[in-house]
Scaffold this active site. Structure first.
Site, mmCIF file in Angstrom:
data_model
loop_
_atom_site.group_PDB
_atom_site.id
_atom_site.type_symbol
_atom_site.label_atom_id
_atom_site.label_comp_id
_atom_site.label_asym_id
_atom_site.label_seq_id
_atom_site.Cartn_x
_atom_site.Cartn_y
_atom_site.Cartn_z
ATOM 1 N N GLN A 9 -26.439 8.013 -42.146
ATOM 2 C CA GLN A 9 -26.312 7.006 -43.197
ATOM 3 C C GLN A 9 -25.251 7.443 -44.201
ATOM 4 O O GLN A 9 -25.156 8.611 -44.551
ATOM 5 C CB GLN A 9 -27.668 6.879 -43.899
ATOM 6 C CG GLN A 9 -27.839 5.613 -44.688
ATOM 7 C CD GLN A 9 -29.310 5.343 -45.017
ATOM 8 O OE1 GLN A 9 -30.192 5.816 -44.330
ATOM 9 N NE2 GLN A 9 -29.566 4.580 -46.060
ATOM 10 N N SER A 88 -28.992 13.740 -39.340
ATOM 11 C CA SER A 88 -30.077 12.870 -39.789
ATOM 12 C C SER A 88 -30.247 11.687 -38.829
ATOM 13 O O SER A 88 -30.579 11.880 -37.663
ATOM 14 C CB SER A 88 -29.815 12.415 -41.229
ATOM 15 O OG SER A 88 -30.936 11.749 -41.765
ATOM 16 N N LEU A 89 -30.003 10.462 -39.287
ATOM 17 C CA LEU A 89 -30.073 9.288 -38.413
ATOM 18 C C LEU A 89 -29.279 9.495 -37.126
ATOM 19 O O LEU A 89 -29.672 9.047 -36.045
ATOM 20 C CB LEU A 89 -29.516 8.070 -39.177
ATOM 21 C CG LEU A 89 -29.023 6.904 -38.324
ATOM 22 C CD1 LEU A 89 -30.201 6.142 -37.772
ATOM 23 C CD2 LEU A 89 -28.124 5.985 -39.122
ATOM 24 N N ARG A 113 -37.704 3.371 -38.252
ATOM 25 C CA ARG A 113 -37.392 4.482 -39.160
ATOM 26 C C ARG A 113 -36.859 3.947 -40.495
ATOM 27 O O ARG A 113 -37.274 4.357 -41.577
ATOM 28 C CB ARG A 113 -36.355 5.389 -38.496
ATOM 29 C CG ARG A 113 -35.924 6.625 -39.295
ATOM 30 C CD ARG A 113 -34.814 7.339 -38.513
ATOM 31 N NE ARG A 113 -34.503 8.665 -39.024
ATOM 32 C CZ ARG A 113 -33.607 8.943 -39.950
ATOM 33 N NH1 ARG A 113 -32.927 7.954 -40.529
ATOM 34 N NH2 ARG A 113 -33.380 10.180 -40.331
ATOM 35 N N HIS A 195 -35.523 13.408 -46.413
ATOM 36 C CA HIS A 195 -35.711 14.807 -45.989
ATOM 37 C C HIS A 195 -36.408 15.655 -47.057
ATOM 38 O O HIS A 195 -35.997 16.758 -47.361
ATOM 39 C CB HIS A 195 -34.364 15.423 -45.574
ATOM 40 C CG HIS A 195 -33.721 14.653 -44.470
ATOM 41 N ND1 HIS A 195 -34.203 14.686 -43.181
ATOM 42 C CD2 HIS A 195 -32.675 13.793 -44.470
ATOM 43 C CE1 HIS A 195 -33.460 13.877 -42.428
ATOM 44 N NE2 HIS A 195 -32.541 13.319 -43.189
ATOM 45 N N GLN A 244 -38.382 15.591 -38.590
ATOM 46 C CA GLN A 244 -37.055 15.491 -39.209
ATOM 47 C C GLN A 244 -37.070 14.775 -40.564
ATOM 48 O O GLN A 244 -36.314 15.127 -41.466
ATOM 49 C CB GLN A 244 -36.096 14.775 -38.237
ATOM 50 C CG GLN A 244 -34.642 14.902 -38.620
ATOM 51 C CD GLN A 244 -33.899 13.600 -38.427
ATOM 52 O OE1 GLN A 244 -34.321 12.545 -38.884
ATOM 53 N NE2 GLN A 244 -32.775 13.673 -37.739
#
Length: 293
Positions: A9, A88-89, A113, A195, A244
């Site tokens: 992102q 991440s994503l 998500r 996170h 995650q």
């Protein structure tokens, strides 16, 4: 060995994916399939929407995922990874690219998500901040001392760490980090504390969806944000993906391990060049490039 890396992102831009759509019948089909799977025309927002439209988490995450995954498929014979990783994503993009998840399963998980994270963001005022010019250990120690929830969230490259947590705790940590000599400690324009422990409701929601999804044997190892080492076991990949959301993105450590295991070139697949810049800051000796059709 060739490492392929996938952005997260923040890499979105107006008009993203339009060149793929116009150049490739396969890309057109996949974008049209995505609109049906999501139940709304994400292509309209990607191709014609404003930066503000693209900033909504429910749009941003599938948009970046689609750009990355469809590009990897359109590259065809030119897409030959020996290892993959995603920021991440981007980890979900990487898992479709190396065959662990199907296109449809991957997109559905990304959509869930995004919605789960959006919901978690609305439960408590939270934010993130970029910290430049301090050693990781100093940042971690200050976060541990500040009252409230604030943790190290993204280890992007040496000297660049993102912290995440409750607004007041993050602001307080930023003040103390500047006092300790941080070159910058700047609040980021994000919707919540990704996170961090504040994503626990989203983690629980996503864990259920991940458990019900089919994870296949990968075509090459993935270096996941949570573990940082090469993983090929679908059960372990699943477990790392669940954690995650509340665990830090250990990007620096993942890239260092990929290099240690033989990566000489890093190709970023998706919008932007942020990850190429981070890789170069981690190790100047490796080659970086963008995946292009």
């Amino acid at each position: 060995m060739n490492a392929y890396i996938f952005p997260g992102q923040g890499a979105q831009f107006s008009g993203m994916g339009l060149d793929l759509y116009e150049k490739s019948p396969e890309a057109q089909q996949l974008f049209n399939d995505a609109n049906k799977i999501l139940g709304f025309s994400i292509t309209d927002i990607m191709f014609e929407g404003s930066p503000e439209d693209l900033k909504q988490t429910r749009v941003t995450q599938p948009a970046v995922f689609l750009h990355s995954v469809i590009l990897s498929k359109v590259l065809g014979e030119n897409f030959k990874p020996d290892m993959v990783a995603g920021h991440s994503l981007g980890e979900l993009s990487a898992l479709v690219a190396n065959g662990v998840l199907s296109f449809e399963e991957g997109l559905k998980l990304v959509h869930k998500r995004a919605l789960a994270m959006q919901k978690a963001c609305e439960l408590k005022a939270s934010t993130m901040a970029a910290v430049l010019g301090l050693e990781d250990e100093i940042v971690e120690a200050i976060c541990a001392d500040v009252e409230g929830v604030v943790v190290a969230a993204n280890y992007n490259c040496p000297g660049q760490l993102v912290i995440s947590g409750e607004v007041e705790a993050v602001e307080k940590a930023c003040e103390e980090l500047k006092d300790k000599g941080a070159r910058r400690a700047m609040i980021l324009p994000v919707g919540g504390a990704f996170h961090s422990p504040l994503m626990e409701p989203a983690r629980q929601e996503l864990a259920d969806a991940i458990e019900k999804s089919t994870f296949n044997k990968p075509s090459c190892p993935i270096y996941q944000n949570v573990s940082t080492f090469a993983v090929t076991d679908p059960a372990e990949i699943k477990k790392n993906l669940v954690f995650q959301l509340t665990a830090p993105v250990k990007w620096t450590q993942s890239v260092q391990n990929m290099i240690k295991d033989g990566a000489k070139t890093f190709t970023e697949v998706g919008p932007g060049k942020v990850l190429q810049g981070l890789v170069k800051k981690i190790d100047r000796s490796v080659e970086v490039s963008s995946g292009e059709i």
